[in-house]
Design a protein around this motif. Structure first.
Motif, mmCIF file in Angstrom:
data_model
loop_
_atom_site.group_PDB
_atom_site.id
_atom_site.type_symbol
_atom_site.label_atom_id
_atom_site.label_comp_id
_atom_site.label_asym_id
_atom_site.label_seq_id
_atom_site.Cartn_x
_atom_site.Cartn_y
_atom_site.Cartn_z
ATOM 1 N N ALA A 17 0.835 -1.218 0.000
ATOM 2 C CA ALA A 17 0.000 0.000 0.000
ATOM 3 C C ALA A 17 0.860 1.255 0.000
ATOM 4 N N SER A 18 2.019 1.177 0.643
ATOM 5 C CA SER A 18 2.862 2.365 0.715
ATOM 6 C C SER A 18 3.536 2.669 -0.622
ATOM 7 N N TYR A 19 3.377 1.751 -1.598
ATOM 8 C CA TYR A 19 3.940 1.991 -2.925
ATOM 9 C C TYR A 19 2.842 2.221 -3.966
ATOM 10 N N GLY A 20 1.624 2.461 -3.487
ATOM 11 C CA GLY A 20 0.528 2.727 -4.426
ATOM 12 C C GLY A 20 0.153 1.523 -5.245
ATOM 13 N N ALA A 21 0.079 0.362 -4.586
ATOM 14 C CA ALA A 21 -0.216 -0.870 -5.321
ATOM 15 C C ALA A 21 -1.531 -0.787 -6.077
ATOM 16 N N GLU A 22 -2.551 -0.185 -5.484
ATOM 17 C CA GLU A 22 -3.864 -0.141 -6.137
ATOM 18 C C GLU A 22 -3.771 0.598 -7.469
ATOM 19 N N ASP A 23 -3.100 1.749 -7.458
ATOM 20 C CA ASP A 23 -2.980 2.533 -8.687
ATOM 21 C C ASP A 23 -2.240 1.764 -9.775
ATOM 22 N N GLN A 24 -1.269 0.940 -9.331
ATOM 23 C CA GLN A 24 -0.466 0.188 -10.297
ATOM 24 C C GLN A 24 -1.304 -0.861 -11.015
ATOM 25 N N GLN A 25 -2.323 -1.376 -10.327
ATOM 26 C CA GLN A 25 -3.010 -2.537 -10.883
ATOM 27 C C GLN A 25 -4.109 -2.165 -11.870
ATOM 28 N N ILE A 26 -4.691 -0.985 -11.737
ATOM 29 C CA ILE A 26 -5.845 -0.636 -12.580
ATOM 30 C C ILE A 26 -5.496 -0.622 -14.076
ATOM 31 N N PRO A 27 -4.405 0.036 -14.473
ATOM 32 C CA PRO A 27 -4.134 0.052 -15.907
ATOM 33 C C PRO A 27 -3.511 -1.250 -16.413
ATOM 34 N N ASP A 28 -3.122 -2.108 -15.521
ATOM 35 C CA ASP A 28 -2.453 -3.344 -15.926
ATOM 36 C C ASP A 28 -3.216 -4.531 -15.348
ATOM 37 N N GLY A 29 -4.298 -4.909 -16.018
ATOM 38 C CA GLY A 29 -5.118 -5.995 -15.505
ATOM 39 C C GLY A 29 -4.350 -7.265 -15.264
ATOM 40 N N GLY A 30 -3.238 -7.434 -15.954
ATOM 41 C CA GLY A 30 -2.467 -8.665 -15.804
ATOM 42 C C GLY A 30 -1.617 -8.699 -14.560
ATOM 43 N N LEU A 31 -1.408 -7.545 -13.957
ATOM 44 C CA LEU A 31 -0.548 -7.498 -12.778
ATOM 45 C C LEU A 31 -1.371 -7.805 -11.528
ATOM 46 N N ARG A 32 -1.641 -9.072 -11.331
ATOM 47 C CA ARG A 32 -2.452 -9.465 -10.181
ATOM 48 C C ARG A 32 -2.011 -10.855 -9.728
ATOM 49 N N ALA A 33 -2.414 -11.198 -8.522
ATOM 50 C CA ALA A 33 -2.045 -12.501 -7.964
ATOM 51 C C ALA A 33 -2.541 -13.613 -8.879
ATOM 52 N N GLY A 34 -1.682 -14.591 -9.112
ATOM 53 C CA GLY A 34 -2.071 -15.753 -9.907
ATOM 54 C C GLY A 34 -2.142 -15.505 -11.398
ATOM 55 N N ALA A 35 -1.749 -14.324 -11.855
ATOM 56 C CA ALA A 35 -1.878 -13.993 -13.288
ATOM 57 C C ALA A 35 -0.992 -14.891 -14.154
ATOM 58 N N ASP A 36 -1.473 -15.124 -15.356
ATOM 59 C CA ASP A 36 -0.674 -15.860 -16.342
ATOM 60 C C ASP A 36 0.125 -14.835 -17.143
ATOM 61 N N LEU A 37 1.369 -14.688 -16.786
ATOM 62 C CA LEU A 37 2.244 -13.708 -17.453
ATOM 63 C C LEU A 37 3.426 -14.425 -18.108
ATOM 64 N N MET A 38 3.178 -15.649 -18.540
ATOM 65 C CA MET A 38 4.263 -16.420 -19.160
ATOM 66 C C MET A 38 4.739 -15.731 -20.430
ATOM 67 N N GLY A 39 6.042 -15.467 -20.469
ATOM 68 C CA GLY A 39 6.617 -14.835 -21.645
ATOM 69 C C GLY A 39 6.272 -13.366 -21.802
ATOM 70 N N ALA A 40 5.614 -12.772 -20.821
ATOM 71 C CA ALA A 40 5.191 -11.365 -20.944
ATOM 72 C C ALA A 40 6.398 -10.431 -21.008
ATOM 73 N N ASN A 41 6.212 -9.349 -21.733
ATOM 74 C CA ASN A 41 7.270 -8.340 -21.788
ATOM 75 C C ASN A 41 6.994 -7.274 -20.728
ATOM 76 N N LEU A 42 7.702 -7.369 -19.629
ATOM 77 C CA LEU A 42 7.541 -6.408 -18.528
ATOM 78 C C LEU A 42 8.861 -5.693 -18.293
ATOM 79 N N ALA A 43 9.609 -5.519 -19.361
ATOM 80 C CA ALA A 43 10.935 -4.897 -19.239
ATOM 81 C C ALA A 43 10.810 -3.406 -18.926
ATOM 82 N N ASP A 44 11.786 -2.916 -18.167
ATOM 83 C CA ASP A 44 11.899 -1.482 -17.867
ATOM 84 C C ASP A 44 10.604 -0.897 -17.310
ATOM 85 N N ARG A 45 9.956 -1.668 -16.455
ATOM 86 C CA ARG A 45 8.700 -1.207 -15.857
ATOM 87 C C ARG A 45 8.895 -0.940 -14.375
#
Ligand code: SF4
Length: 274
Positions: free
Chosen positions: A171-199
């Motif tokens: 919460a102290s890092y604004g987790a909620e704000d981070q998740q809204i635009p990135d639906g994939g960034l959530r617990a249990g997400a399937d991010l196999m092979g995802a490009n999350l570089a320099d994020r």
């Protein structure tokens, strides 16, 4: 917390319990099938591994990923007083069973130590301490004490506490704000092979997510919950994981990185990172 247990492996003081008690199936991680409760054919009489320097090229990548959280030496030297299963074959099944339980208990202790250090709430820190002491007492008991431990209940209590600390820290890092635009960034997400570089992934909840082969190069994973996240083959080159939450050595061992990857001080860079 006055925890005297070493949660890092000390193979020189272990009767190769991971190479005997556990089984593995022929796969990309293991070149052969090996049933549980049987010595690996690559194990020497002194419990060392005859292919230790060549595990990956010989098809035993899984052995370079595994970590017992210090259970092996405790069971070998403390629970069974330094008498190996080879010296006393009557102890074999008990020793192997105890090893499997102590490894789970030590893994919980690892997580609780981090939760206790990361929380800002003194009550949560005290709860982590209290739970750790109970688990450590079980892990350091005799064989019957270890085998009587209610691992499932302990797991539930530890999990609840870890989640509470995670929510607080993220919460102290604004987790909620981070998740809204990135639906994939959530617990249990399937991010196999995802490009999350320099994020800037700070504060995301990736607990139990599948990041197999994901590109995390150059990303900031500060306060990212990585409890149980599958990082096999994830590209961590240049990534900052110094303050990632609940990151363990087996996860790092399974990932790819290089000298520019930043890790928490309690973790070490695997030899295969070069
Ligand atoms: S290959 Fe070596 S490290 Fe792996 S299980 Fe066999 S003896 Fe142990």
């Amino acid at each position: 917390m006055t925890l005297s247990l070493n949660l890092s492996p000390d193979c020189g003081n272990c009767f190769a319990l991971c190479c005997t008690a556990l089984g593995f199936a022929r796969s990309a991680d293991f070149a052969i099938d090996k049933p549980a409760a049987s010595p690996c054919p690559n194990m020497a009489d002194d419990f060392s591994c005859t292919i230790h320097q060549r595990l990956r090229p010989r098809g035993f990548r899984g052995c370079t990923v595994f970590d017992c959280f210090g259970a092996g030496q405790v069971v070998s030297q403390r629970t069974f007083s330094g008498t190996s299963w080879a010296q006393d074959p009557s102890s074999t099944s008990s020793m192997f069973a105890v090893f499997k339980v102590v490894r789970q208990l030590h893994e919980m202790l690892w997580y609780l130590a981090e939760a206790g250090q990361r929380t800002f709430d003194p009550d949560l820190a005290a709860a982590a301490d209290h739970l750790s002491e109970a688990i450590a007492a079980a892990a350091q008991g005799d064989a019957s004490t270890v085998l009587a431990a209610d691992v499932e209940t302990l797991h539930g209590e530890v999990r609840a506490l870890l989640m509470e600390v995670s929510e607080e820290v993220r919460a102290s890092y604004g987790a909620e704000d981070q998740q809204i635009p990135d639906g994939g960034l959530r617990a249990g997400a399937d991010l196999m092979g995802a490009n999350l570089a320099d994020r800037r992934l700070c504060g995301s909840d990736l607990r139990g997510a599948y990041l197999i082969g994901a590109n995390l190069r150059g990303s900031d994973l500060t306060a990212v919950d990585l409890l149980g996240t599958d990082l096999r083959g994830a590209q961590l080159h240049g990534a900052d994981l110094t303050k990632a939450l609940y990151l363990t050595q087996p996860q790092i061992n399974a990932a790819e990185g290089d000298p520019t990857t930043l890790l928490p001080p309690q973790l070490t860079k695997p030899a295969h990172w070069g």
